[in-house]
Write a protein that holds these residues in place. Structure first.
Motif, PDB file in Angstrom:
ATOM      1  N   ALA A   1       0.717  24.675 -92.102  1.00  0.00           N
ATOM      2  CA  ALA A   1       1.366  25.081 -90.855  1.00  0.00           C
ATOM      3  C   ALA A   1       1.063  26.546 -90.549  1.00  0.00           C
ATOM      4  O   ALA A   1       0.782  26.903 -89.403  1.00  0.00           O
ATOM      5  CB  ALA A   1       2.875  24.855 -90.939  1.00  0.00           C
ATOM      6  N   LEU A   5       3.477  18.891 -91.665  1.00  0.00           N
ATOM      7  CA  LEU A   5       2.436  19.681 -92.302  1.00  0.00           C
ATOM      8  C   LEU A   5       3.074  20.507 -93.411  1.00  0.00           C
ATOM      9  O   LEU A   5       4.225  20.926 -93.294  1.00  0.00           O
ATOM     10  CB  LEU A   5       1.779  20.634 -91.296  1.00  0.00           C
ATOM     11  CG  LEU A   5       1.106  20.004 -90.085  1.00  0.00           C
ATOM     12  CD1 LEU A   5       0.721  21.082 -89.081  1.00  0.00           C
ATOM     13  CD2 LEU A   5      -0.116  19.212 -90.504  1.00  0.00           C
ATOM     14  N   LEU A  55       5.729  25.030 -86.192  1.00  0.00           N
ATOM     15  CA  LEU A  55       4.914  24.063 -86.936  1.00  0.00           C
ATOM     16  C   LEU A  55       5.572  23.693 -88.258  1.00  0.00           C
ATOM     17  O   LEU A  55       5.534  22.534 -88.671  1.00  0.00           O
ATOM     18  CB  LEU A  55       3.509  24.629 -87.185  1.00  0.00           C
ATOM     19  CG  LEU A  55       2.609  24.711 -85.957  1.00  0.00           C
ATOM     20  CD1 LEU A  55       1.367  25.543 -86.254  1.00  0.00           C
ATOM     21  CD2 LEU A  55       2.211  23.318 -85.493  1.00  0.00           C
ATOM     22  N   ARG A  56       6.186  24.663 -88.908  1.00  0.00           N
ATOM     23  CA  ARG A  56       6.890  24.371 -90.172  1.00  0.00           C
ATOM     24  C   ARG A  56       8.072  23.437 -89.934  1.00  0.00           C
ATOM     25  O   ARG A  56       8.341  22.543 -90.729  1.00  0.00           O
ATOM     26  CB  ARG A  56       7.376  25.663 -90.807  1.00  0.00           C
ATOM     27  CG  ARG A  56       6.296  26.432 -91.485  1.00  0.00           C
ATOM     28  CD  ARG A  56       6.847  27.667 -92.136  1.00  0.00           C
ATOM     29  NE  ARG A  56       5.813  28.354 -92.883  1.00  0.00           N
ATOM     30  CZ  ARG A  56       5.877  29.618 -93.214  1.00  0.00           C
ATOM     31  NH1 ARG A  56       6.927  30.347 -92.897  1.00  0.00           N
ATOM     32  NH2 ARG A  56       4.898  30.170 -93.894  1.00  0.00           N
TER      33      ARG A  56
END
Length: 84
Positions: free
Chosen positions: A16, A11, A5-6
């Motif tokens: 994240a 985000l 997610l990072r």
């Protein structure tokens, strides 16, 4: 999950991390209780959401176009996570 997610970059790091940890915990509870009526309708949609998230937000059609024909039948390609 958090690192993935990072790496998306859409985000912030804190968001994240919160999303990744929350999804991981929620997903485990849901899978452990998949027979519970509370999760019956949501489980398939949760799976679709996770696949979409792993595709980087790509549509299913975009993910399929990114996979070479020889590996389209593989499970990872259907999930949008193939490495071509």
């Amino acid at each position: 999950m958090v690192e993935r997610l990072r790496q998306r970059g859409d985000l912030g790091d804190d968001t994240a991390m919160a999303l990744g940890v929350g999804l991981k915990l929620f997903g485990e509870v849901m899978l452990d209780n998949r027979q519970h009526p509370l999760f019956a309708d949501f489980l398939p949609r949760f799976g679709e959401f996770i696949r979409h998230l792993k595709q980087g937000g790509k549509s299913r059609q975009e993910a399929e176009l990114a996979c070479p024909p020889a590996i389209k039948l593989s499970r990872s390609c259907r999930a949008g996570t193939c490495r071509s």
